[in-house]
Design an enzyme around this catalytic site. Structure first.
Site, PDB file in Angstrom:
ATOM      1  N   HIS A  72       3.583  -9.595   3.316  1.00  0.00           N
ATOM      2  CA  HIS A  72       4.839  -9.339   2.618  1.00  0.00           C
ATOM      3  C   HIS A  72       5.003  -7.879   2.209  1.00  0.00           C
ATOM      4  O   HIS A  72       6.114  -7.407   1.995  1.00  0.00           O
ATOM      5  CB  HIS A  72       4.985 -10.280   1.423  1.00  0.00           C
ATOM      6  CG  HIS A  72       5.286 -11.683   1.843  1.00  0.00           C
ATOM      7  ND1 HIS A  72       6.492 -12.292   1.606  1.00  0.00           N
ATOM      8  CD2 HIS A  72       4.548 -12.581   2.529  1.00  0.00           C
ATOM      9  CE1 HIS A  72       6.476 -13.517   2.122  1.00  0.00           C
ATOM     10  NE2 HIS A  72       5.309 -13.721   2.686  1.00  0.00           N
ATOM     11  N   ASP A  73       3.892  -7.146   2.097  1.00  0.00           N
ATOM     12  CA  ASP A  73       4.005  -5.724   1.796  1.00  0.00           C
ATOM     13  C   ASP A  73       4.286  -4.923   3.068  1.00  0.00           C
ATOM     14  O   ASP A  73       5.252  -4.163   3.139  1.00  0.00           O
ATOM     15  CB  ASP A  73       2.723  -5.217   1.120  1.00  0.00           C
ATOM     16  CG  ASP A  73       2.889  -3.786   0.616  1.00  0.00           C
ATOM     17  OD1 ASP A  73       4.011  -3.433   0.187  1.00  0.00           O
ATOM     18  OD2 ASP A  73       1.910  -3.020   0.642  1.00  0.00           O
ATOM     19  N   VAL A  76       7.779  -5.114   5.229  1.00  0.00           N
ATOM     20  CA  VAL A  76       8.982  -4.524   4.650  1.00  0.00           C
ATOM     21  C   VAL A  76       8.805  -3.006   4.578  1.00  0.00           C
ATOM     22  O   VAL A  76       8.174  -2.488   3.657  1.00  0.00           O
ATOM     23  CB  VAL A  76       9.276  -5.121   3.259  1.00  0.00           C
ATOM     24  CG1 VAL A  76      10.547  -4.512   2.678  1.00  0.00           C
ATOM     25  CG2 VAL A  76       9.411  -6.641   3.352  1.00  0.00           C
ATOM     26  N   ASP A  80       2.955  -0.079   1.439  1.00  0.00           N
ATOM     27  CA  ASP A  80       3.110   0.901   0.367  1.00  0.00           C
ATOM     28  C   ASP A  80       3.087   0.268  -1.024  1.00  0.00           C
ATOM     29  O   ASP A  80       3.523   0.896  -1.997  1.00  0.00           O
ATOM     30  CB  ASP A  80       4.441   1.643   0.553  1.00  0.00           C
ATOM     31  CG  ASP A  80       5.617   0.668   0.577  1.00  0.00           C
ATOM     32  OD1 ASP A  80       5.404  -0.558   0.397  1.00  0.00           O
ATOM     33  OD2 ASP A  80       6.759   1.109   0.780  1.00  0.00           O
ATOM     34  N   SER A  82       4.936  -1.793  -2.294  1.00  0.00           N
ATOM     35  CA  SER A  82       6.255  -2.028  -2.909  1.00  0.00           C
ATOM     36  C   SER A  82       6.363  -3.480  -3.395  1.00  0.00           C
ATOM     37  O   SER A  82       7.063  -3.757  -4.363  1.00  0.00           O
ATOM     38  CB  SER A  82       7.382  -1.697  -1.935  1.00  0.00           C
ATOM     39  OG  SER A  82       7.309  -2.514  -0.782  1.00  0.00           O
ATOM     40  N   PRO A 168      10.662 -13.081   7.924  1.00  0.00           N
ATOM     41  CA  PRO A 168      11.398 -14.241   8.431  1.00  0.00           C
ATOM     42  C   PRO A 168      11.400 -15.398   7.428  1.00  0.00           C
ATOM     43  O   PRO A 168      10.528 -15.483   6.569  1.00  0.00           O
ATOM     44  CB  PRO A 168      10.615 -14.643   9.691  1.00  0.00           C
ATOM     45  CG  PRO A 168       9.701 -13.513  10.007  1.00  0.00           C
ATOM     46  CD  PRO A 168       9.456 -12.788   8.724  1.00  0.00           C
ATOM     47  N   HIS A 198      -1.985 -19.207   8.277  1.00  0.00           N
ATOM     48  CA  HIS A 198      -1.578 -20.460   7.642  1.00  0.00           C
ATOM     49  C   HIS A 198      -2.657 -21.542   7.745  1.00  0.00           C
ATOM     50  O   HIS A 198      -2.398 -22.693   7.441  1.00  0.00           O
ATOM     51  CB  HIS A 198      -0.236 -20.943   8.211  1.00  0.00           C
ATOM     52  CG  HIS A 198       0.927 -20.143   7.722  1.00  0.00           C
ATOM     53  ND1 HIS A 198       2.205 -20.280   8.211  1.00  0.00           N
ATOM     54  CD2 HIS A 198       1.004 -19.169   6.770  1.00  0.00           C
ATOM     55  CE1 HIS A 198       3.019 -19.437   7.585  1.00  0.00           C
ATOM     56  NE2 HIS A 198       2.307 -18.739   6.715  1.00  0.00           N
ATOM     57  N   ASP A 248      -3.436 -26.393   5.550  1.00  0.00           N
ATOM     58  CA  ASP A 248      -4.316 -27.107   6.464  1.00  0.00           C
ATOM     59  C   ASP A 248      -4.990 -28.132   5.575  1.00  0.00           C
ATOM     60  O   ASP A 248      -5.894 -27.806   4.822  1.00  0.00           O
ATOM     61  CB  ASP A 248      -5.311 -26.104   7.063  1.00  0.00           C
ATOM     62  CG  ASP A 248      -6.421 -26.779   7.827  1.00  0.00           C
ATOM     63  OD1 ASP A 248      -6.586 -28.017   7.705  1.00  0.00           O
ATOM     64  OD2 ASP A 248      -7.144 -26.071   8.543  1.00  0.00           O
ATOM     65  N   ASP A 256     -10.348 -20.838   9.744  1.00  0.00           N
ATOM     66  CA  ASP A 256     -10.775 -21.316  11.064  1.00  0.00           C
ATOM     67  C   ASP A 256      -9.540 -21.541  11.934  1.00  0.00           C
ATOM     68  O   ASP A 256      -8.423 -21.222  11.520  1.00  0.00           O
ATOM     69  CB  ASP A 256     -11.592 -22.609  10.926  1.00  0.00           C
ATOM     70  CG  ASP A 256     -10.801 -23.709  10.217  1.00  0.00           C
ATOM     71  OD1 ASP A 256      -9.558 -23.616  10.137  1.00  0.00           O
ATOM     72  OD2 ASP A 256     -11.420 -24.669   9.735  1.00  0.00           O
TER      73      ASP A 256
END
Ligand code: HEM
Ligand code: NAG
Ligand code: NAG
Length: 329
Positions: A72-73, A76, A80, A82, A168, A198, A248, A256
């Site tokens: 997520h950093d 975008v 940095d 943000s 996304p 994930h 999971d 894994d």
């Protein structure tokens, strides 16, 4: 300068522009290197690793949060930090975007920053903390060791308004997802590998219920859907309620390739997870990663590095924050 350029006509304008661009590219790329803090703060990486380890033994889910943080950093605009800024009178916060819903453990980033400030004040950036904690969090959960450059600087602003054009949504089409990752230099195989993150963590019911109610998504395994309904019993979950399912559900705290086996048997939580299987451009990679855990780890590491080096700020564009949740006064 302006008059000179005018005097020599358009071709020199182009040359100037070209040189400025070249300099700019050089500038942005040249700052990251291995062991950036070797002289200014030799124990920086060790301190971060110690803290990640200590926090993991107190709250195992911290390691999981660090992995989501880097995505997520870095997606975008730039890696940095943000993502770490809080909302104040002067500035917005990316944390308030719906896309960043469920992100957690930010207060422990400050614990790590304090440990670094105690040893070498004003040296280690929050952006490098985001990157290195993710790297070390993966190891705590049993994932690969990844060599990573440092030297990122912190932004002086947050980019709330831009979040949705880079990160996304849970139900976006695969072609949109692939184009977002392509934009930061990650190809189709790399995207499939990165989504393997994930294999750990959780998803809140708000991101799942549209696959369960009013009718069950036919791409969802019926028994798994029944199980999910026990985790998310209401079609309209209270967004504040802590109702979630495990990414999971067999071993949500272990790194894994089970994620790929799960989605191949229609047990993915998000629409994007399931689409890796239904989309013919991504499916071959799902099969490969499901069959070979080392291959998954190798490909993951490769894309993780690309993501972690997205458009780093150099000194004149950023700063080294004293605390990670707000810019320096
Ligand atoms: C198309 C791309 C992606 C989408 C749409 C997406 C979406 C999501 C959503 C909706 C959640 C659940 C949030 C919640 O309800 O609490 C989640 C969790 C998570 N995501 Fe992603 N994600 C994507 C890619 C990635 C990537 C590339 C990484 C890291 C490399 C990542 C790491 C994680 C982690 C570790 C969690 C669990 C967080 C926790 O339990 O605290 N995701 N993601
Ligand atoms: C995706 O989910 C959001 C809610 O998270 C919803 O508002 C939107 O309509 C959905 N989009 C599609 C294409 O289904
Ligand atoms: C699995 O992947 C590793 C690493 O890429 C590779 O060296 C190995 O040969 C693969 N194993 C099989 C059985 O394909």
């Amino acid at each position: 300068m302006a008059t000179k350029t005018q005097h020599f006509g358009p071709s020199s304008t182009f040359i100037t522009l070209f040189l400025v661009l070249l300099l700019h590219i050089h500038y942005a790329k040249s700052d990251l290197r291995l062991n950036y803090y070797s002289e200014s703060c030799p124990r920086a990486e060790e301190i971060i690793k110690e803290q990640v380890n200590k926090l993991y033994h107190k709250h195992g889910n911290t390691a999981v949060s660090w992995i989501r943080n880097i995505f997520h950093d870095c997606m975008v605009k730039s890696c940095d930090a943000s993502i770490l800024l809080d909302k104040t009178k002067e500035q917005t916060s990316e944390k308030t975007s719906q896309r960043n819903f469920g992100m957690r453990n930010f207060k422990y980033i400050e614990t790590i920053k304090e440990a670094l400030e105690n040893e070498c004040p004003n040296i280690v950036s929050c952006a490098d903390i985001v990157a290195l904690t993710a790297r070390d969090g993966i190891v705590m959960l049993g994932g690969p060791q990844i060599e990573m450059k440092t030297g990122r600087w912190d932004s002086k602003d947050s980019y709330l308004a831009e979040v949705e054009s880079f990160i996304p949504n849970h139900n976006d089409s695969m072609s949109l997802v692939l184009s977002r990752f392509n934009f930061v230099g990650v190809d189709t195989q790399g995207t499939v590998a990165l989504l393997g993150a994930h294999t750990v963590g959780r998803v809140h019911c708000v991101n799942i219920v549209h696959r369960l109610y009013p009718t069950v998504d036919p791409t969802l395994d019926p028994d798994f859907a029944k199980y999910l309904k026990t985790r998310c019993p209401s079609a309209e979950p209270d967004p504040k309620a802590v109702e979630y399912a495990r990414n999971d559900h067999v071993n949500p705290m272990v790194w894994d390739n089970l994620y790929y086996k799960n989605i191949m048997s229609n047990k993915g939580l998000l629409i994007v997870d399931q689409q890796l299987v239904s989309d013919p451009t991504t499916y071959p990679f799902v099969e490969k990663f499901a069959a070979n855990n080392s291959y998954f780890n190798d490909q993951f590491a490769k894309s993780f590095i690309i993501l972690s080096e997205n458009n780093p700020l150099s000194g004149d564009q950023g700063e080294i924050r004293k605390v990670c949740r707000h810019v320096n006064k």
